[in-house]
Design a protein around this motif. Structure first.
Motif, PDB file in Angstrom:
ATOM      1  N   ARG A  25       2.027  -5.588  -5.059  1.00  0.00           N
ATOM      2  CA  ARG A  25       0.889  -4.743  -5.469  1.00  0.00           C
ATOM      3  C   ARG A  25       1.455  -3.360  -5.741  1.00  0.00           C
ATOM      4  O   ARG A  25       1.884  -2.668  -4.806  1.00  0.00           O
ATOM      5  CB  ARG A  25      -0.155  -4.714  -4.358  1.00  0.00           C
ATOM      6  CG  ARG A  25      -0.707  -6.089  -4.004  1.00  0.00           C
ATOM      7  CD  ARG A  25      -1.263  -6.137  -2.590  1.00  0.00           C
ATOM      8  NE  ARG A  25      -2.360  -5.202  -2.376  1.00  0.00           N
ATOM      9  CZ  ARG A  25      -3.648  -5.539  -2.432  1.00  0.00           C
ATOM     10  NH1 ARG A  25      -3.990  -6.791  -2.720  1.00  0.00           N
ATOM     11  NH2 ARG A  25      -4.594  -4.654  -2.197  1.00  0.00           N
ATOM     12  N   ILE A  26       1.465  -2.954  -7.003  1.00  0.00           N
ATOM     13  CA  ILE A  26       2.154  -1.723  -7.394  1.00  0.00           C
ATOM     14  C   ILE A  26       1.233  -0.808  -8.194  1.00  0.00           C
ATOM     15  O   ILE A  26       0.607  -1.233  -9.168  1.00  0.00           O
ATOM     16  CB  ILE A  26       3.416  -2.050  -8.210  1.00  0.00           C
ATOM     17  CG1 ILE A  26       4.422  -2.790  -7.330  1.00  0.00           C
ATOM     18  CG2 ILE A  26       4.050  -0.772  -8.780  1.00  0.00           C
ATOM     19  CD1 ILE A  26       5.679  -3.202  -8.039  1.00  0.00           C
ATOM     20  N   LEU A  28       0.791   2.343 -10.723  1.00  0.00           N
ATOM     21  CA  LEU A  28       1.494   3.078 -11.771  1.00  0.00           C
ATOM     22  C   LEU A  28       0.825   4.434 -11.928  1.00  0.00           C
ATOM     23  O   LEU A  28      -0.356   4.529 -12.283  1.00  0.00           O
ATOM     24  CB  LEU A  28       1.429   2.310 -13.094  1.00  0.00           C
ATOM     25  CG  LEU A  28       2.031   0.899 -13.090  1.00  0.00           C
ATOM     26  CD1 LEU A  28       1.789   0.216 -14.431  1.00  0.00           C
ATOM     27  CD2 LEU A  28       3.526   0.959 -12.778  1.00  0.00           C
ATOM     28  N   TRP A  57       4.827   3.606  -8.466  1.00  0.00           N
ATOM     29  CA  TRP A  57       5.820   4.054  -9.434  1.00  0.00           C
ATOM     30  C   TRP A  57       5.311   5.294 -10.145  1.00  0.00           C
ATOM     31  O   TRP A  57       4.285   5.258 -10.833  1.00  0.00           O
ATOM     32  CB  TRP A  57       6.095   2.967 -10.479  1.00  0.00           C
ATOM     33  CG  TRP A  57       6.748   1.734  -9.941  1.00  0.00           C
ATOM     34  CD1 TRP A  57       7.138   1.483  -8.654  1.00  0.00           C
ATOM     35  CD2 TRP A  57       7.079   0.556 -10.689  1.00  0.00           C
ATOM     36  NE1 TRP A  57       7.692   0.228  -8.542  1.00  0.00           N
ATOM     37  CE2 TRP A  57       7.672  -0.369  -9.783  1.00  0.00           C
ATOM     38  CE3 TRP A  57       6.944   0.196 -12.032  1.00  0.00           C
ATOM     39  CZ2 TRP A  57       8.116  -1.630 -10.176  1.00  0.00           C
ATOM     40  CZ3 TRP A  57       7.382  -1.065 -12.431  1.00  0.00           C
ATOM     41  CH2 TRP A  57       7.962  -1.963 -11.514  1.00  0.00           C
ATOM     42  N   LEU A 109       2.404   0.569 -20.915  1.00  0.00           N
ATOM     43  CA  LEU A 109       1.835  -0.422 -20.012  1.00  0.00           C
ATOM     44  C   LEU A 109       2.108  -1.846 -20.500  1.00  0.00           C
ATOM     45  O   LEU A 109       2.482  -2.720 -19.712  1.00  0.00           O
ATOM     46  CB  LEU A 109       0.337  -0.177 -19.882  1.00  0.00           C
ATOM     47  CG  LEU A 109      -0.423  -0.941 -18.808  1.00  0.00           C
ATOM     48  CD1 LEU A 109       0.219  -0.746 -17.441  1.00  0.00           C
ATOM     49  CD2 LEU A 109      -1.873  -0.480 -18.787  1.00  0.00           C
ATOM     50  N   LEU A 113       4.181  -4.622 -18.291  1.00  0.00           N
ATOM     51  CA  LEU A 113       3.564  -5.898 -17.929  1.00  0.00           C
ATOM     52  C   LEU A 113       4.403  -7.076 -18.428  1.00  0.00           C
ATOM     53  O   LEU A 113       4.514  -8.101 -17.752  1.00  0.00           O
ATOM     54  CB  LEU A 113       2.156  -5.984 -18.517  1.00  0.00           C
ATOM     55  CG  LEU A 113       1.112  -5.031 -17.915  1.00  0.00           C
ATOM     56  CD1 LEU A 113      -0.209  -5.156 -18.670  1.00  0.00           C
ATOM     57  CD2 LEU A 113       0.906  -5.303 -16.442  1.00  0.00           C
ATOM     58  N   ARG A 116       7.628  -7.252 -16.117  1.00  0.00           N
ATOM     59  CA  ARG A 116       7.412  -7.553 -14.701  1.00  0.00           C
ATOM     60  C   ARG A 116       6.212  -8.497 -14.555  1.00  0.00           C
ATOM     61  O   ARG A 116       5.188  -8.146 -13.969  1.00  0.00           O
ATOM     62  CB  ARG A 116       7.184  -6.261 -13.900  1.00  0.00           C
ATOM     63  CG  ARG A 116       8.389  -5.336 -13.822  1.00  0.00           C
ATOM     64  CD  ARG A 116       9.496  -5.938 -12.973  1.00  0.00           C
ATOM     65  NE  ARG A 116      10.604  -5.010 -12.783  1.00  0.00           N
ATOM     66  CZ  ARG A 116      11.670  -4.945 -13.579  1.00  0.00           C
ATOM     67  NH1 ARG A 116      11.760  -5.768 -14.627  1.00  0.00           N
ATOM     68  NH2 ARG A 116      12.637  -4.078 -13.354  1.00  0.00           N
ATOM     69  N   PHE A 121      -0.368  -4.977 -10.930  1.00  0.00           N
ATOM     70  CA  PHE A 121      -0.324  -3.541 -11.218  1.00  0.00           C
ATOM     71  C   PHE A 121      -1.720  -2.924 -11.199  1.00  0.00           C
ATOM     72  O   PHE A 121      -2.710  -3.565 -11.566  1.00  0.00           O
ATOM     73  CB  PHE A 121       0.309  -3.296 -12.590  1.00  0.00           C
ATOM     74  CG  PHE A 121       1.801  -3.476 -12.633  1.00  0.00           C
ATOM     75  CD1 PHE A 121       2.645  -2.598 -11.963  1.00  0.00           C
ATOM     76  CD2 PHE A 121       2.360  -4.523 -13.353  1.00  0.00           C
ATOM     77  CE1 PHE A 121       4.019  -2.760 -12.003  1.00  0.00           C
ATOM     78  CE2 PHE A 121       3.738  -4.697 -13.407  1.00  0.00           C
ATOM     79  CZ  PHE A 121       4.568  -3.812 -12.732  1.00  0.00           C
ATOM     80  N   TRP A 123      -3.421   0.978 -12.401  1.00  0.00           N
ATOM     81  CA  TRP A 123      -3.179   2.310 -12.970  1.00  0.00           C
ATOM     82  C   TRP A 123      -3.865   3.339 -12.083  1.00  0.00           C
ATOM     83  O   TRP A 123      -5.027   3.196 -11.708  1.00  0.00           O
ATOM     84  CB  TRP A 123      -3.720   2.406 -14.395  1.00  0.00           C
ATOM     85  CG  TRP A 123      -3.364   3.705 -15.043  1.00  0.00           C
ATOM     86  CD1 TRP A 123      -4.166   4.803 -15.196  1.00  0.00           C
ATOM     87  CD2 TRP A 123      -2.096   4.073 -15.585  1.00  0.00           C
ATOM     88  NE1 TRP A 123      -3.469   5.829 -15.795  1.00  0.00           N
ATOM     89  CE2 TRP A 123      -2.201   5.405 -16.048  1.00  0.00           C
ATOM     90  CE3 TRP A 123      -0.878   3.406 -15.725  1.00  0.00           C
ATOM     91  CZ2 TRP A 123      -1.129   6.069 -16.639  1.00  0.00           C
ATOM     92  CZ3 TRP A 123       0.182   4.069 -16.307  1.00  0.00           C
ATOM     93  CH2 TRP A 123       0.048   5.383 -16.764  1.00  0.00           C
ATOM     94  N   VAL A 146      -5.198  -3.538 -16.903  1.00  0.00           N
ATOM     95  CA  VAL A 146      -4.969  -3.429 -15.457  1.00  0.00           C
ATOM     96  C   VAL A 146      -6.166  -2.762 -14.793  1.00  0.00           C
ATOM     97  O   VAL A 146      -6.872  -1.968 -15.423  1.00  0.00           O
ATOM     98  CB  VAL A 146      -3.700  -2.602 -15.134  1.00  0.00           C
ATOM     99  CG1 VAL A 146      -2.438  -3.319 -15.541  1.00  0.00           C
ATOM    100  CG2 VAL A 146      -3.778  -1.219 -15.761  1.00  0.00           C
ATOM    101  N   PRO A 183      -6.300  -4.465  -6.556  1.00  0.00           N
ATOM    102  CA  PRO A 183      -5.112  -5.025  -7.217  1.00  0.00           C
ATOM    103  C   PRO A 183      -5.221  -6.511  -7.562  1.00  0.00           C
ATOM    104  O   PRO A 183      -4.520  -6.988  -8.457  1.00  0.00           O
ATOM    105  CB  PRO A 183      -3.992  -4.779  -6.195  1.00  0.00           C
ATOM    106  CG  PRO A 183      -4.465  -3.612  -5.396  1.00  0.00           C
ATOM    107  CD  PRO A 183      -5.939  -3.816  -5.277  1.00  0.00           C
TER     108      PRO A 183
END
Length: 211
Positions: A25-26, A28, A57, A109, A113, A116, A121, A123, A146, A183
């Motif tokens: 779970r990231i 951006l 990130w 983006l 995507l 990865r 992701f 935002w 996202v 997420p």
């Protein structure tokens, strides 16, 4: 060695796309960060905690197409400044947008995507950016790509719901008590996160620097 890995080995670390595992779970968090400040830090940390993210990130852009670049510090210098500010094991800082050659968030983006797959992701943006979000190129496609977390910023709380984005995607907003589920939701989906407010701003810091 794949072509992508071979290409990555010749890049300095600050230009590489951070590592991620499938299912991570990231968040951006994109911007010029010229300069980065404690308000940015609060937005990133709030999103990481409330969304239960594995990483955030910081995507330090070569330059925002909607902003004047006359006072823009070099990208590498801004990245170093962000690294000092975001001293947290879950924070990653990259200027990979310069490698991709993309100028707009929607393009960046799409590339991330594709590179990865399987990563969840989100935002992240400060609420002060929401009023102009509809001016971003292909802004609707960003919201459809996202989930989006909007974190409160000074002076933005009352105007958030009147922003074009908020009106268009009103039925896709989730309650902030359910923020941890964001997420894993299929976009469009977004949440507004209230938090303590930090009045620091890049504009004011640049004014002080000029003086």
């Amino acid at each position: 060695m794949t072509e992508d890995k071979a290409f990555s080995t010749v890049l300095p670390d600050w230009l590489k796309l951070p590592h991620a595992e499938r299912g991570n779970r990231i968040g951006l968090f994109g911007g010029s960060f010229n300069p980065p400040h404690s308000g940015h830090q609060l937005v990133a940390e709030t999103a990481m905690k409330r969304l239960d993210l594995d990483q955030v990130w910081w995507l330090v852009s070569p330059g925002n197409p909607l902003k004047d670049h006359s006072e823009l510090e070099p990208q590498e210098q801004r990245i170093r400044n962000v690294e000092r500010l975001s001293d947290h094991p879950g924070m990653r800082v990259t200027g990979h947008e310069a490698v991709l050659g993309t100028s707009y968030t929607a393009e960046t983006l799409a590339c991330i995507l594709a590179r990865r797959p399987g990563v969840r992701f989100v935002w992240i943006m400060g609420a002060d950016n929401l009023a102009s979000f509809h001016r971003w190129q292909n802004w609707r496609s960003i919201a459809s790509a996202v989930p989006i977390a909007v974190v409160d910023r000074p002076g933005a709380s009352l105007s958030v719901m009147s922003a074009p984005f908020a009106r268009v995607f009103a039925r896709h907003r989730i309650d902030e008590t359910d923020a941890v589920t964001l997420p894993g939701l299929k976009p469009p989906a977004w949440v507004f996160l209230r938090t303590r407010l930090d009045a620091a701003s890049s504009t004011n810091l640049r004014k002080l620097r000029r003086k």
